[in-house]
Design a protein around this motif. Structure first.
Motif, PDB file in Angstrom:
ATOM      1  N   ARG A 410       0.866  -1.189   0.000  1.00 54.11           N
ATOM      2  CA  ARG A 410       0.000   0.000   0.000  1.00 54.11           C
ATOM      3  C   ARG A 410       0.892   1.224   0.000  1.00 54.11           C
ATOM      4  NH1 ARG A 410      -2.062  -5.095   0.938  1.00 54.11           N
ATOM      5  NH2 ARG A 410      -4.264  -5.046   1.485  1.00 54.11           N
ATOM      6  N   VAL A 411       1.099   1.785  -1.171  1.00 56.27           N
ATOM      7  CA  VAL A 411       2.022   2.910  -1.313  1.00 56.27           C
ATOM      8  C   VAL A 411       1.205   4.179  -1.571  1.00 56.27           C
ATOM      9  CG1 VAL A 411       3.959   3.861  -2.607  1.00 56.27           C
ATOM     10  CG2 VAL A 411       3.758   1.377  -2.265  1.00 56.27           C
ATOM     11  N   PRO A 412       1.417   5.213  -0.752  1.00 59.00           N
ATOM     12  CA  PRO A 412       0.699   6.466  -1.014  1.00 59.00           C
ATOM     13  C   PRO A 412       1.092   7.041  -2.365  1.00 59.00           C
ATOM     14  CG  PRO A 412       2.402   6.803   0.637  1.00 59.00           C
ATOM     15  CD  PRO A 412       2.331   5.324   0.403  1.00 59.00           C
ATOM     16  N   ASP A 413       0.096   7.542  -3.070  1.00 62.92           N
ATOM     17  CA  ASP A 413       0.342   8.095  -4.404  1.00 62.92           C
ATOM     18  C   ASP A 413      -0.487   9.350  -4.600  1.00 62.92           C
ATOM     19  OD1 ASP A 413      -2.195   7.085  -4.567  1.00 62.92           O
ATOM     20  OD2 ASP A 413      -1.725   5.523  -6.040  1.00 62.92           O
ATOM     21  N   ALA A 414      -0.600   9.781  -5.855  1.00 68.59           N
ATOM     22  CA  ALA A 414      -1.340  11.008  -6.152  1.00 68.59           C
ATOM     23  C   ALA A 414      -2.803  10.893  -5.744  1.00 68.59           C
ATOM     24  CB  ALA A 414      -1.229  11.337  -7.639  1.00 68.59           C
ATOM     25  N   ALA A 449      -2.647  14.969 -13.081  1.00 63.44           N
ATOM     26  CA  ALA A 449      -3.617  15.871 -13.723  1.00 63.44           C
ATOM     27  C   ALA A 449      -4.754  16.222 -12.776  1.00 63.44           C
ATOM     28  CB  ALA A 449      -4.162  15.213 -14.993  1.00 63.44           C
ATOM     29  N   GLU A 450      -5.253  15.246 -12.016  1.00 69.44           N
ATOM     30  CA  GLU A 450      -6.357  15.516 -11.101  1.00 69.44           C
ATOM     31  C   GLU A 450      -5.940  16.500 -10.004  1.00 69.44           C
ATOM     32  OE1 GLU A 450      -9.603  13.178  -8.278  1.00 69.44           O
ATOM     33  OE2 GLU A 450      -8.036  12.046  -9.312  1.00 69.44           O
ATOM     34  N   THR A 451      -4.685  16.413  -9.568  1.00 68.91           N
ATOM     35  CA  THR A 451      -4.202  17.345  -8.546  1.00 68.91           C
ATOM     36  C   THR A 451      -4.276  18.775  -9.050  1.00 68.91           C
ATOM     37  OG1 THR A 451      -2.648  15.608  -7.864  1.00 68.91           O
ATOM     38  CG2 THR A 451      -2.326  17.803  -6.933  1.00 68.91           C
ATOM     39  N   PHE A 452      -3.811  18.987 -10.266  1.00 73.24           N
ATOM     40  CA  PHE A 452      -3.836  20.347 -10.821  1.00 73.24           C
ATOM     41  C   PHE A 452      -5.265  20.806 -11.087  1.00 73.24           C
ATOM     42  CE2 PHE A 452       0.572  19.149 -12.216  1.00 73.24           C
ATOM     43  CZ  PHE A 452       1.225  20.071 -11.413  1.00 73.24           C
TER      44      PHE A 452
END
Length: 834
Positions: A410-414, A449-452
């Motif tokens: 379980r790796v944190p990502d965007a 892209a979702e972050t921006f």
């Protein structure tokens, strides 16, 4: 004496031509290049070096040739119809006009083209398209039925496959925006698939489609009855199972298909907030051995979170968690959504104790990555600082040490960062959102892209348009193939246009990017850009923009754009020319514009003192083919009164002539009252009284307003006092109730023809008999109607002597204004209405 050069310069200026000199050392031209693409214009001023050999100067007669050279017209972009729709629009118009219908082969080809286009990328079928497909498909099936079995052939056969494609598009459409047209189309397909020539799979698809259409349009009770009836019919045709439910041997009537249909019904009741029927449906599913799916359980859970029912939420959370354990469904997206939504609800409703219990339930075993994301959001919502959330990320990463398979880590990502940013946006905390993005970078999580897109959203929410532009520029380097950024970019365009701080080129660069990607322009974006172009007098650009996008919108979406143009046209700050341009665009692109809206525009041109434009709008209504757009009695009244107010006899006669030949309108008293007013104000009072005779002879008869209007026409008509006495005698004979305002109109009609003595004696006799109470309005009307200054002086002397108190009140409290010809006009309201 002016030199030849001076004359040439002025001639060039007058003819709007460049001033060129053959011996110029710097042979460069500056041109404004206009690029039209996908409904927008980009203006680029650039230098273009022109070879000397290609520059030729020519002399014309007196140097004025440019004045008479016609400017090449610019062609507007054609309407961007979805393939096949244009033929369907033509068919709908012909059917409405009861004209000769096109060949059925053309309609079949239009349906094929539409289906082929929609099959590429199933965007939803809006209500307008659904209506057209419904009409076309119904016509096709009717013509096919006339041919019988022997008439079917390759050129006439749509086939079950194509009908399935229509059904698939309709089903997806209804989940987004259902309408009566979708329901009717679904019913038509369901009935067609019930034909034995189709397989049972088709029949099941038709049933499911119709059930979905009913539940999406708020008619779930009807859907449930239909489903029970269909189930009973299938049961009667097949062997009954031990639970009494039919077990259809055919594939589409399988248990999973039946459960899917009941799922539509249950979700329909939840959407309609019908708790009792939803619970009954859930019990029915259990009784029939179908059970509850994770999706159904999650829907019930979300329903009770919306109702703020803690006990029910706890109950259904237990059901959801138990179902996930029994089915090993911890990896299902529905379960992840349930955990996330329940935790958000606990934060919003301050049920922290229950929220901690939910966290404990999901963290018993090593949870999936989306569960970790939900727990991190829970941590941020329980007032943990961004730094503490960062330490939770460290814990999440360390938990992978006990998992031997690296693929299961379980790796944190965007997505983790985006979930936290969305929560910060929900709390209207852009500062927290910025810190979370910075925290992600510290953990080597680069924004996607979702972050921006989220960054654009929260910056726009605080009106930081420049910050949103920066996020937009970073967004350009991301993968935008999914077009997830399109809604945010649309909002950015609207903010740029309404902010009035950014130049036109900046706005157009963003618009160009969206257009180049062939992305959807939202109705608000189209409306805002249209107003921007209208204010710059770029009419062709508005037409191109609307032709590109407006025909793909639903009825509601087109109505919002139409309202923008109508409001722009009716705005008092809009010039007459721009208002006319707006109407021209409305008429050519929004043919569905209703009668009431067209009437508002017509009245607006009367307010602009342009009766010619107003009558043109009226004539366009007369020429329309839809009955709900053609003028009715009220429209004629509005047009007549508008012409009368401007005293435009020619325009008024045009409207009246149209009324004479309009077989759709039956003249009534209201309309004839307007004709009397119109002819009177246009100086044709004698002709106006002819309509009084028509009113008296009609079955409907006159109203009190009719009497006032007729007497007012007598006031302005030659020998009108005789007609007024005739009318008055008839009123007295029929014992009509006469109030003070009626007496005022009568004596005004007498005074208007110069018979002051009769007017005064009438007032005195009525006062003696107690029929009349002398007031300021009566004397003011008498004074206002007098024919000439001498007559007014006579009335003033009489009133001062006979009724000094009333006259003093009229003179001091109400007063009058003196016109250029010396006539005094009382400050009283003598207007009459139809």
């Amino acid at each position: 004496m002016p030199s030849q050069l001076t004359r040439q310069v002025f001639q060039r200026i007058i003819s709007n031509e460049p001033i060129v000199y053959r011996g110029c050392l710097r042979r460069q031209g500056f041109s404004s290049i206009a690029h039209a693409h996908d409904g927008r214009r980009i203006y680029l001023a650039r230098k273009c070096a022109l070879p000397v050999g290609r520059r030729h100067q020519r002399r014309t007669l007196f140097g004025l040739g440019g004045m008479f050279r016609p400017k090449a017209p610019r062609d507007s972009r054609e309407a961007n119809y979805v393939p096949g729709i244009e033929k369907m629009v033509e068919f709908e118009k012909r059917e409405r006009m009861k004209a000769r219908l096109p060949p059925v082969e053309d309609i079949a080809e239009a349906l094929r083209a539409f289906i082929k286009h929609k099959a590429v990328d199933w965007g939803y079928i809006n209500d307008t398209q659904a209506k057209l497909v419904l009409l076309s498909l119904r016509y096709y099936l009717q013509e096919l039925a006339k041919l019988g079995e022997g008439g079917s052939g390759p050129s006439w056969e749509l086939g079950a496959h194509l009908l399935n494609k229509i059904a698939g598009g309709v089903r997806k459409s209804m989940l987004e925006n259902s309408s009566q047209a979708h329901v009717d189309l679904a019913r038509l397909l369901s009935d067609e698939f019930a034909n034995p020539k189709y397989s049972a799979n088709n029949a099941g698809l038709g049933e499911e489609l119709y059930i979905a259409s009913l539940t999406c349009s708020g008619r779930t009770d009807e859907a449930k009855k239909f489903l029970l009836s269909a189930t009973a019919e299938r049961s009667s045709r097949n062997v009954l199972g031990p639970d009494g439910m039919g077990k259809d041997v055919e594939g589409d009537a399988s248990e999973s298909a039946d459960l899917r249909r009941w799922d539509y019904v249950l979700r329909g009741f939840l959407k309609e907030n019908n708790e009792i029927e939803a619970l009954r449906t859930a019990d029915l599913l259990r009784a029939r051995g179908l059970g509850l799916t994770m999706r159904i359980t999650t829907d019930m859970l979300m329903f009770y979170t919306r109702r703020e029912d803690l006990k029910a939420v706890m109950l259904w959370w237990g059901e959801c968690n138990a179902l996930a354990q029994s089915l090993h469904a911890f990896q299902q997206p529905a379960y992840h959504t349930a955990v996330h939504e329940v935790l958000l609800w606990c934060l919003a409703s301050n049920n922290l104790r229950f929220g901690h219990q939910v966290v404990k339930d999901v963290m018993v075993s090593n949870p999936a990555k989306p569960i970790w994301d939900a727990v991190l959001v829970w941590g941020a919502g329980t007032k943990k600082s961004v730094d503490e959330v960062g330490r939770m990320l460290d814990v999440m990463e360390r938990s992978n040490e006990s998992i031997p398979n690296e693929a299961d880590w379980r790796v944190p990502d965007a997505a983790t960062v985006n979930a936290l940013v969305r929560y910060a946006i929900s709390q209207s905390d852009p500062y927290m959102a910025e810190r979370i993005i910075t925290l992600g970078r510290k953990h080597r999580i680069e924004p996607d892209a979702e972050t921006f897109v989220l960054q654009m959203d929260y910056r726009l929410s605080v009106n930081d348009v420049d910050g949103a532009l920066i996020a937009y520029k970073h967004l350009q380097a991301q993968d935008l193939s999914a077009n997830s950024d399109v809604p945010a970019v649309n909002r950015l365009i609207v903010a740029l246009c309404t902010g009035q701080r950014h130049d036109f080129e900046t706005i157009m660069s963003v618009v160009a990017d969206l257009a180049d990607r062939q992305a959807n322009f939202e109705p608000l974006t189209v409306s805002t850009l249209s107003v921007l172009h209208m204010n710059r007098d770029e009419i062709h650009d508005v037409i191109d923009l609307l032709n590109t996008h407006s025909f793909g919108f639903s009825t509601t979406e087109r109505a919002t754009i139409r309202k923008t143009f109508i409001d722009y046209s009716l705005d008092s700050q809009t010039t007459t020319t721009r208002a006319w341009d707006a109407y021209t665009i409305l008429r050519s692109i929004f043919d569905e514009m209703a009668r009431e809206e067209r009437t508002q525009i017509m009245l607006n041109f009367f307010a602009h003192k342009r009766p010619d434009m107003a009558v043109t709008v009226f004539n366009h209504m007369r020429q329309h083919t839809r009955k709900d757009t053609m003028p009715d009695n009220d429209t004629y009244v509005s047009a007549l009164l508008g012409c009368a107010k401007l005293k435009d006899l020619e325009s008024m006669e045009v409207v009246h002539n149209q009324l004479k030949i309009d077989y759709n309108v039956t003249q009534n008293t209201h309309c004839r009252n307007a004709l009397i007013i119109a002819y009177s104000l246009c100086g044709q009072a004698r002709e106006a009284l002819d309509f009084w005779d028509e009113i008296v002879a009609s079955r409907e008869g006159p109203t009190y307003n009719s009497i006032h209007i007729a007497l007012r026409a007598c006031e302005k008509s030659a020998f009108g006092d005789l007609k007024a006495q005739e009318i008055w005698a008839r009123l007295r004979k029929n014992k009509v109730d006469i109030d003070n305002s009626m007496w005022a109109s009568y004596v005004g009609a007498l005074a208007g023809n110069g018979d002051n003595d009769l007017a005064k004696s009438t007032i005195e006799q009525a006062e003696q008999k107690g029929e009349l109470e002398i007031d300021a309005f009566l004397l003011g009307s008498l004074m206002d109607a007098c024919a000439g200054q001498t007559k007014q002086a006579d009335v003033e002397a009489w009133a001062t002597d006979r009724y000094p108190e009333v006259w003093h009140f009229l003179r001091k409290k109400i007063g009058w204004k003196v016109e250029e010809n010396g006539m005094r006009r009382m400050n009283i309201d003598r207007t009459v209405t139809p």
